[in-house]
Design an enzyme around this catalytic site. Structure first.
Site, mmCIF file in Angstrom:
data_model
loop_
_atom_site.group_PDB
_atom_site.id
_atom_site.type_symbol
_atom_site.label_atom_id
_atom_site.label_comp_id
_atom_site.label_asym_id
_atom_site.label_seq_id
_atom_site.Cartn_x
_atom_site.Cartn_y
_atom_site.Cartn_z
ATOM 1 N N CYS A 1 112.359 105.453 111.382
ATOM 2 C CA CYS A 1 111.486 104.726 110.450
ATOM 3 C C CYS A 1 111.018 105.665 109.338
ATOM 4 C CB CYS A 1 110.274 104.156 111.195
ATOM 5 S SG CYS A 1 110.687 102.769 112.274
ATOM 6 N N CYS B 1 112.122 100.035 108.562
ATOM 7 C CA CYS B 1 110.823 99.987 109.232
ATOM 8 C C CYS B 1 109.909 101.074 108.677
ATOM 9 C CB CYS B 1 110.989 100.131 110.749
ATOM 10 S SG CYS B 1 111.973 101.542 111.274
#
Ligand code: CXR
Length: 255
Positions: free
Chosen positions: A82, A161
């Site tokens: 992420c 993300c």
């Protein structure tokens, strides 16, 4: 000793464009998996190839929609950290010169799916078993365009993300275009349950007049889901250049 060149009566020993195209993709796949050892167990290059070719082989090269690549998308397994995802629009060469030597930012083309097909052209024909790599038509639903649309939607919706970034070109009249793949596919597919923020890195030269206040960037902010925080930062081109030529400079000093 005599060197015998090309025993190609009736083209028997000359590889077809289909064979050499498959070779390029399989070689890229094996190279990538070798360099990313942790992925080898989950991915099979031959299975990925078969999922890919079923999308366009034997089909009209103007009638391959993005969802023809669903099986391909499902055949590739990769986790990306992420906060590292980097989108781009009209900055491809610079972005890759930057990401090729650094792990802090990852573009779609740095993932296995994008790496396999970057800069390639492919299409087939109705009832054909061949892959052609030249003279493919430029219509809407062509296999290459549909691939990038489907892969980009997946990168935005399923891979992205945390806090993600987009490198845009401050030397253009309008750095954001709502008809680009970034504007029409990626921005709209970011998942507000997974993506906290989008930061535009506007790469700007001293002589450029475009800033983060440009109206096209207001459009981008309006297109973005209201739950996703929007930020924009002007990054001098000279800083990016310096970081491209010296991979030792930490990412935090570059962007
Ligand atoms: O904004 P776009 O860029 O249209 O698309 C760029 C975004 C990137 O974030 C990337 O994730 O969409 C994805 N992407 C590719 N990875 C890609 N690779 C090659 C989109 N297009 C890609 N191409 C080709 O470059 C496509 O055939 C497309 C062109 C898009 O370039 P642009 O700079 O306008 O025609």
């Amino acid at each position: 000793p005599a060197i015998v060149l090309g025993v190609s009566a009736a083209g028997k020993n000359s590889a077809s464009s289909s064979d050499s195209f498959k070779n390029v993709v399989i070689t890229r796949c094996e190279t990538y998996l070798k360099e990313n050892g942790n992925m080898s167990g989950k991915n099979d290059c031959e299975i990925i190839w078969r999922a890919f070719e079923q999308a366009y082989i034997g089909k009209d090269p103007c009638d391959v929609p993005p969802d023809a690549y669903d099986p391909l998308i499902n055949s590739v397994k990769q986790d990306v950290a992420c906060n590292t995802m980097l989108f781009w629009s009209k900055t491809k060469t610079m972005v890759h010169a930057f990401t090729d030597n650094r792990d802090c930012l990852v573009t779609l083309e740095d993932t296995l799916l994008g790496f396999l097909f970057d800069e390639l052209t492919w299409c087939s024909k109705n009832e054909s078993k061949e892959t052609f790599t030249t003279d493919c038509p430029r219509c809407q639903n062509n296999p290459v365009r549909s691939f990038w649309i489907r892969a980009s939607a997946n990168f935005a919706a399923n891979v992205s993300c945390g806090n993600v970034s987009a490198m845009l070109n401050g030397s253009l009249e309008a750095p954001f275009s709502s008809t680009s793949v970034f504007g029409s596919v990626e921005v709209k597919n970011l998942d507000p349950d997974k993506v906290a923020g989008l930061t535009v890195l506007l790469v700007t030269k001293d002589t450029d007049t475009t800033t983060c206040n440009h109206s096209s960037l207001n459009m981008l902010q309006t297109t973005l889901d209201t739950k996703i925080a929007y930020n924009c930062r002007e990054v001098p081109y000279s800083t990016v250049e310096g970081c491209i030529s010296d991979p030792e400079i930490p990412c935090s000093d570059c962007l």
